[in-house]
Write a protein that holds these residues in place. Sequence first.
Motif, PDB file in Angstrom:
ATOM      1  N   ILE A  54      65.149  49.379  47.196  1.00 28.54           N
ATOM      2  CA  ILE A  54      66.182  49.973  46.351  1.00 28.54           C
ATOM      3  C   ILE A  54      65.541  50.958  45.386  1.00 28.54           C
ATOM      4  CG2 ILE A  54      67.725  47.969  46.476  1.00 28.54           C
ATOM      5  CD1 ILE A  54      66.688  47.144  43.719  1.00 28.54           C
ATOM      6  N   ASP A  55      66.366  51.802  44.772  1.00 25.31           N
ATOM      7  CA  ASP A  55      65.870  52.727  43.755  1.00 25.31           C
ATOM      8  C   ASP A  55      65.503  51.952  42.486  1.00 25.31           C
ATOM      9  OD1 ASP A  55      66.520  54.630  45.593  1.00 25.31           O
ATOM     10  OD2 ASP A  55      68.256  55.421  44.507  1.00 25.31           O
ATOM     11  N   ILE A  56      64.392  52.329  41.864  1.00 24.04           N
ATOM     12  CA  ILE A  56      63.930  51.678  40.643  1.00 24.04           C
ATOM     13  C   ILE A  56      63.857  52.721  39.528  1.00 24.04           C
ATOM     14  CG2 ILE A  56      62.132  50.314  39.535  1.00 24.04           C
ATOM     15  CD1 ILE A  56      63.410  48.853  41.833  1.00 24.04           C
ATOM     16  N   SER A  57      64.652  52.537  38.474  1.00 23.38           N
ATOM     17  CA  SER A  57      64.656  53.450  37.334  1.00 23.38           C
ATOM     18  C   SER A  57      63.765  52.907  36.226  1.00 23.38           C
ATOM     19  CB  SER A  57      66.081  53.648  36.803  1.00 23.38           C
ATOM     20  OG  SER A  57      66.901  54.239  37.784  1.00 23.38           O
ATOM     21  N   ALA A  58      63.036  53.810  35.581  1.00 24.20           N
ATOM     22  CA  ALA A  58      62.118  53.416  34.519  1.00 24.20           C
ATOM     23  C   ALA A  58      62.807  53.469  33.165  1.00 24.20           C
ATOM     24  CB  ALA A  58      60.898  54.329  34.523  1.00 24.20           C
ATOM     25  N   SER A  59      62.219  52.749  32.211  1.00 22.91           N
ATOM     26  CA  SER A  59      62.676  52.779  30.826  1.00 22.91           C
ATOM     27  C   SER A  59      61.809  53.771  30.057  1.00 22.91           C
ATOM     28  CB  SER A  59      62.566  51.378  30.212  1.00 22.91           C
ATOM     29  OG  SER A  59      62.853  51.413  28.831  1.00 22.91           O
ATOM     30  N   ILE A  60      62.444  54.690  29.321  1.00 20.75           N
ATOM     31  CA  ILE A  60      61.719  55.753  28.621  1.00 20.75           C
ATOM     32  C   ILE A  60      61.718  55.489  27.119  1.00 20.75           C
ATOM     33  CG2 ILE A  60      61.589  58.229  28.177  1.00 20.75           C
ATOM     34  CD1 ILE A  60      63.051  58.681  30.813  1.00 20.75           C
ATOM     35  N   ASN A  61      60.527  55.358  26.553  1.00 21.20           N
ATOM     36  CA  ASN A  61      60.368  55.249  25.104  1.00 21.20           C
ATOM     37  C   ASN A  61      59.927  56.617  24.599  1.00 21.20           C
ATOM     38  OD1 ASN A  61      59.404  54.861  22.463  1.00 21.20           O
ATOM     39  ND2 ASN A  61      58.752  52.758  22.887  1.00 21.20           N
ATOM     40  N   GLU A  62      60.899  57.407  24.152  1.00 20.03           N
ATOM     41  CA  GLU A  62      60.615  58.785  23.766  1.00 20.03           C
ATOM     42  C   GLU A  62      59.744  58.857  22.512  1.00 20.03           C
ATOM     43  OE1 GLU A  62      60.266  62.673  24.046  1.00 20.03           O
ATOM     44  OE2 GLU A  62      61.220  61.399  25.561  1.00 20.03           O
ATOM     45  N   THR A  63      59.888  57.889  21.619  1.00 20.34           N
ATOM     46  CA  THR A  63      59.099  57.900  20.386  1.00 20.34           C
ATOM     47  C   THR A  63      57.610  57.753  20.667  1.00 20.34           C
ATOM     48  OG1 THR A  63      60.945  56.918  19.158  1.00 20.34           O
ATOM     49  CG2 THR A  63      58.766  56.767  18.149  1.00 20.34           C
ATOM     50  N   ASP A  64      57.266  56.774  21.510  1.00 22.83           N
ATOM     51  CA  ASP A  64      55.855  56.519  21.826  1.00 22.83           C
ATOM     52  C   ASP A  64      55.381  57.281  23.058  1.00 22.83           C
ATOM     53  OD1 ASP A  64      55.750  54.769  19.672  1.00 22.83           O
ATOM     54  OD2 ASP A  64      56.342  53.042  20.902  1.00 22.83           O
TER      55      ASP A  64
END
Length: 199
Positions: A54-64
């Motif tokens: 399946i497609d796996i989406s990442a979590s983005i921490n824009e601050t760090d």
Amino acid sequence: MKKRHVNLWGILFLITVASCSKDDGNEIEEPTKSNLKQITAFIFKSDSNTALAIDISASINETDKVISVTMSYGTDITALTPEITVSDKAEVNNSSNDFSGTVKVTITAEDGSTVTYDIVVTVESNNTNNILSLTFSNADNPIDVTIVGQIDEENKTILRLKHHLILIFLHCCHKFKLQKVQVIAQKSAKTLMNQWYTS
């Protein structure tokens, strides 16, 4: 009179050229180049990665500037191809497909400024405790044939243990190379076991 007329036209021509060459403050300025350089989406798509179902989406921490994604146990993360979406007019510099360690991805804005993100891919640990197989080998046990149990994972039972085999197991358990074995038997088999224990 004719000479004076020619000179007049010459003067007018010079005045026109001079006025056109003056800086009137209306020069066309070059448009300001964008400095946007953000990763807005980071996805491992299954159609681009044979290791994924399946497609796996990442979590983005824009601050760090950290992008995190978790894969299921057993996923090969040494040859993955991500799909990265960035700000308009920005470019991605990513030369690695091996995510077994932290991967750095650089984004370059239209104006040449850059920012670097850390990509961290984690594989889940194996937390399953299922019995995958149960075999009584005739090479290791005093039986004529090797017995293979049929595992019913949904009901958590092991089938195909005949009544006489259970009796053999009870008499010879001290010779079996098993630890903490739980025998799940049918009612008739349980009756035989009770008779053996009480006799």
